[in-house]
Design a protein around this motif. Sequence first.
Motif, PDB file in Angstrom:
ATOM      1  N   ASP A  98       3.666   1.706 -69.361  1.00  0.00           N
ATOM      2  CA  ASP A  98       4.456   2.591 -70.208  1.00  0.00           C
ATOM      3  C   ASP A  98       3.651   2.703 -71.495  1.00  0.00           C
ATOM      4  O   ASP A  98       3.645   1.786 -72.310  1.00  0.00           O
ATOM      5  CB  ASP A  98       5.836   1.988 -70.464  1.00  0.00           C
ATOM      6  CG  ASP A  98       6.770   2.924 -71.210  1.00  0.00           C
ATOM      7  OD1 ASP A  98       6.325   4.021 -71.610  1.00  0.00           O
ATOM      8  OD2 ASP A  98       7.942   2.557 -71.391  1.00  0.00           O
ATOM      9  N   VAL A 154       4.171  -2.885 -67.706  1.00  0.00           N
ATOM     10  CA  VAL A 154       5.605  -3.136 -67.532  1.00  0.00           C
ATOM     11  C   VAL A 154       5.958  -3.600 -66.124  1.00  0.00           C
ATOM     12  O   VAL A 154       7.075  -4.082 -65.898  1.00  0.00           O
ATOM     13  CB  VAL A 154       6.442  -1.898 -67.908  1.00  0.00           C
ATOM     14  CG1 VAL A 154       6.256  -1.559 -69.383  1.00  0.00           C
ATOM     15  CG2 VAL A 154       6.128  -0.708 -67.029  1.00  0.00           C
ATOM     16  N   HIS A 199      12.538  -2.899 -68.326  1.00  0.00           N
ATOM     17  CA  HIS A 199      12.243  -1.721 -67.519  1.00  0.00           C
ATOM     18  C   HIS A 199      12.894  -1.784 -66.142  1.00  0.00           C
ATOM     19  O   HIS A 199      12.717  -0.868 -65.338  1.00  0.00           O
ATOM     20  CB  HIS A 199      10.732  -1.541 -67.399  1.00  0.00           C
ATOM     21  CG  HIS A 199      10.114  -1.004 -68.648  1.00  0.00           C
ATOM     22  ND1 HIS A 199      10.029  -1.719 -69.809  1.00  0.00           N
ATOM     23  CD2 HIS A 199       9.582   0.206 -68.921  1.00  0.00           C
ATOM     24  CE1 HIS A 199       9.461  -0.989 -70.742  1.00  0.00           C
ATOM     25  NE2 HIS A 199       9.185   0.192 -70.228  1.00  0.00           N
ATOM     26  N   ARG A 227      15.142   1.208 -64.076  1.00  0.00           N
ATOM     27  CA  ARG A 227      14.729   2.503 -64.647  1.00  0.00           C
ATOM     28  C   ARG A 227      13.949   3.364 -63.666  1.00  0.00           C
ATOM     29  O   ARG A 227      13.295   4.313 -64.049  1.00  0.00           O
ATOM     30  CB  ARG A 227      13.911   2.271 -65.909  1.00  0.00           C
ATOM     31  CG  ARG A 227      14.752   1.661 -67.032  1.00  0.00           C
ATOM     32  CD  ARG A 227      14.001   1.367 -68.279  1.00  0.00           C
ATOM     33  NE  ARG A 227      13.282   2.525 -68.781  1.00  0.00           N
ATOM     34  CZ  ARG A 227      12.427   2.473 -69.786  1.00  0.00           C
ATOM     35  NH1 ARG A 227      12.180   1.317 -70.401  1.00  0.00           N
ATOM     36  NH2 ARG A 227      11.805   3.551 -70.213  1.00  0.00           N
TER      37      ARG A 227
END
Length: 84
Positions: A48, A53, A77, A80
Amino acid sequence: MRYVKKSPSLNELVILASEGFLQAITPELKTDVQNHLDDTDFCLCVYDGDLLVACMLCKLPIPGVLYIAGTLVLPSHQGRGIKA
């Protein structure tokens, strides 16, 4: 999100492991992460921006077979929609 097939730096992966497993960064954690990297044929990394991440550790034990040795996504994260 940017997906990259590469080996992350040891520092990147140690930070990911520390945050993902809620463990302090210790010499033992660094050694464990290094051992996992040494036993991996390649990694699928998710960034990211410049921040690692997520990472999937992959092995190719025999032709035509992919073994996913481990997957880790930062808690911030998770949920997501990061997919391999």
